[in-house]
Design an enzyme around this catalytic site. Structure first.
Site, PDB file in Angstrom:
ATOM      1  N   ARG A 236      -1.284  -3.741  -3.811  1.00 47.95           N
ATOM      2  CA  ARG A 236      -0.560  -3.706  -2.538  1.00 47.95           C
ATOM      3  C   ARG A 236       0.534  -2.645  -2.619  1.00 47.95           C
ATOM      4  NH1 ARG A 236      -4.257  -6.030  -0.795  1.00 47.95           N
ATOM      5  NH2 ARG A 236      -4.381  -8.105   0.168  1.00 47.95           N
ATOM      6  N   GLU A 265       1.288   0.125   5.618  1.00 48.97           N
ATOM      7  CA  GLU A 265       0.018   0.719   6.046  1.00 48.97           C
ATOM      8  C   GLU A 265      -0.410   0.176   7.408  1.00 48.97           C
ATOM      9  OE1 GLU A 265      -2.218  -0.562   2.480  1.00 48.97           O
ATOM     10  OE2 GLU A 265      -3.409  -1.825   3.817  1.00 48.97           O
ATOM     11  N   HIS A 283      -7.297   1.998   1.887  1.00 46.57           N
ATOM     12  CA  HIS A 283      -7.440   0.546   1.619  1.00 46.57           C
ATOM     13  C   HIS A 283      -8.900   0.087   1.751  1.00 46.57           C
ATOM     14  CE1 HIS A 283      -5.245  -3.562   1.718  1.00 46.57           C
ATOM     15  NE2 HIS A 283      -6.383  -3.628   1.041  1.00 46.57           N
ATOM     16  N   SER A 286     -12.258  -3.509  -1.087  1.00 43.88           N
ATOM     17  CA  SER A 286     -13.349  -4.491  -0.957  1.00 43.88           C
ATOM     18  C   SER A 286     -14.417  -4.034   0.026  1.00 43.88           C
ATOM     19  CB  SER A 286     -12.771  -5.837  -0.503  1.00 43.88           C
ATOM     20  OG  SER A 286     -12.190  -5.702   0.783  1.00 43.88           O
TER      21      SER A 286
END
Ligand code: NAP
Length: 317
Positions: A236, A265, A283, A286
């Site tokens: 993070r 962000e 980001h 995942s």
């Protein structure tokens, strides 16, 4: 049928699954709801499936209707939700651990490689069509034999350690608690960040964002690193004091930086944008089909488990 609000658009397969189990309000245009709109839409709902882009702070939690008993976050991190405020209102918060571990560890390796091997500069040269090969062109740092410090040797950190060993890296780590030697797999434990940072040729940040870890990389702690260290963050953005980092990059104290996550962000410190030694991604830790599907399935299963049993194994508060 339990009524739920799903705050962001999910992959179609996942939305179909949710619609089979629940009376689900979807967000077909993937609007980023304001706090007021989220509260309004959650009226009459038993649960909410949130994403990291939803800021579920104390004020929002206090204004949620009494019917809402669970917030199922579509992420392993839950820094976007005020856990204490939720607990006060007896709302349980759940997350999606494990299923995103491998995908995020892959991105962490991409950050390490991209920063060490000057990928941002290389891409720019090729796009501008102004490069030619020479023996000293874009000399980077090789990973073989270098020490990788892992700040947060949890699920993701352990997989990064496994992948990095295959690159010939030597693993060091810091957690608040030491792992068993079976889980360490030869990694060296450091009981302080000072000790870890001082041996980190490369540091991978993989601890959660908490009050304790906020700005853990700052002007003081950057001095602990060997000169020319590489830092990467796939956890993070809150963990890095950006101004101190930019200063350390400018002084070449830090050789290169790899980032997948940012404070505030999708905005990021504009100072990073024109730095050739910063390798940046939006980001996407995942972001694979397998993982996003598994995350959504788990977030849905967490709701289902809670509604059926009154509890959930992935409860975090
Ligand atoms: P995890 O299994 O809970 O691991 C976290 C590790 O951090 C644990 O080993 C924990 O050990 C350590 N830790 C916690 N607080 C610490 C502190 N104050 N100082 C030092 N170490 C500390 O979590 P995970 O599944 O690996 O995920 C890690 C983080 O990755 C998540 O919190 C999330 O924010 C981030 N993430 C990012 C993406 C992305 O898209 N980029 C995707 C998934 C996850 P101790 O408890 O012993 O300290």
């Amino acid at each position: 049928m339990k009524k739920i609000l799903i705050t962001r658009k999910l992959l179609k397969l996942s939305e179909d699954k949710a619609l089979k189990i629940f009376d689900a309000k979807l967000n077909s245009i993937d609007e980023l709801y304001s706090q007021t709109k989220l509260i309004e839409l959650s009226k009459g709902c038993d649960g909410i499936l949130t994403s990291i882009t939803d800021k579920i702070d104390e004020e929002t939690i206090n204004k949620l209707p009494n019917t809402v008993k669970i917030i199922s976050n579509f992420a392993v991190g839950f820094g976007n939700i005020d856990l204490k405020a939720a607990k006060k209102r007896s709302i349980i918060i759940t997350n999606t651990p494990d299923v995103l571990t491998d995908a995020t560890a892959e991105i962490a390796m991409l950050l390490i490689l991209g920063a060490a091997r000057r990928a941002s500069e290389g891409i720019e040269y090729v796009k501008k069509n102004n490069w030619k090969w020479s023996a000293d062109f874009l000399i980077g740092k090789q990973l073989t034999g270098r020490r990788l410090g892992i700040l947060g040797m949890g699920r993701i950190g352990k997989v990064i350690a496994k992948l990095a060993r295959a690159f010939g890296m030597i693993i060091h780590y810091h957690n608040r608690s030491k792992l068993s030697s079976e889980l360490e797999m030869g990694a060296t434990y450091h009981d302080s960040i000072k000790s870890l940072f001082s041996v980190s040729d490369v540091l991978s940040i993989n601890c959660p964002a908490t009050k304790e870890t906020e700005n853990i990389i700052n002007a003081k702690t950057l001095e602990y690193f060997p000169k020319g260290a590489i830092i990467t963050n796939s956890a993070r953005g809150d963990m890095i004091d950006d101004e101190a980092m930019i200063n350390a990059l400018n002084r070449r104290k830090i050789y290169a930086l790899g980032l997948d996550v940012y404070k505030g962000e999708p905005n990021l410190n504009p100072g990073y944008l024109n730095m050739k030694d910063v390798f940046i991604l939006p980001h996407i830790g995942s972001a694979t089909k397998e993982t996003r599907t598994a995350m959504a399935n788990l977030a849905i299963d967490n709701l289902d488990e809670f509604f059926k049993t009154g509890n959930c194994k992935n409860k975090v508060n």
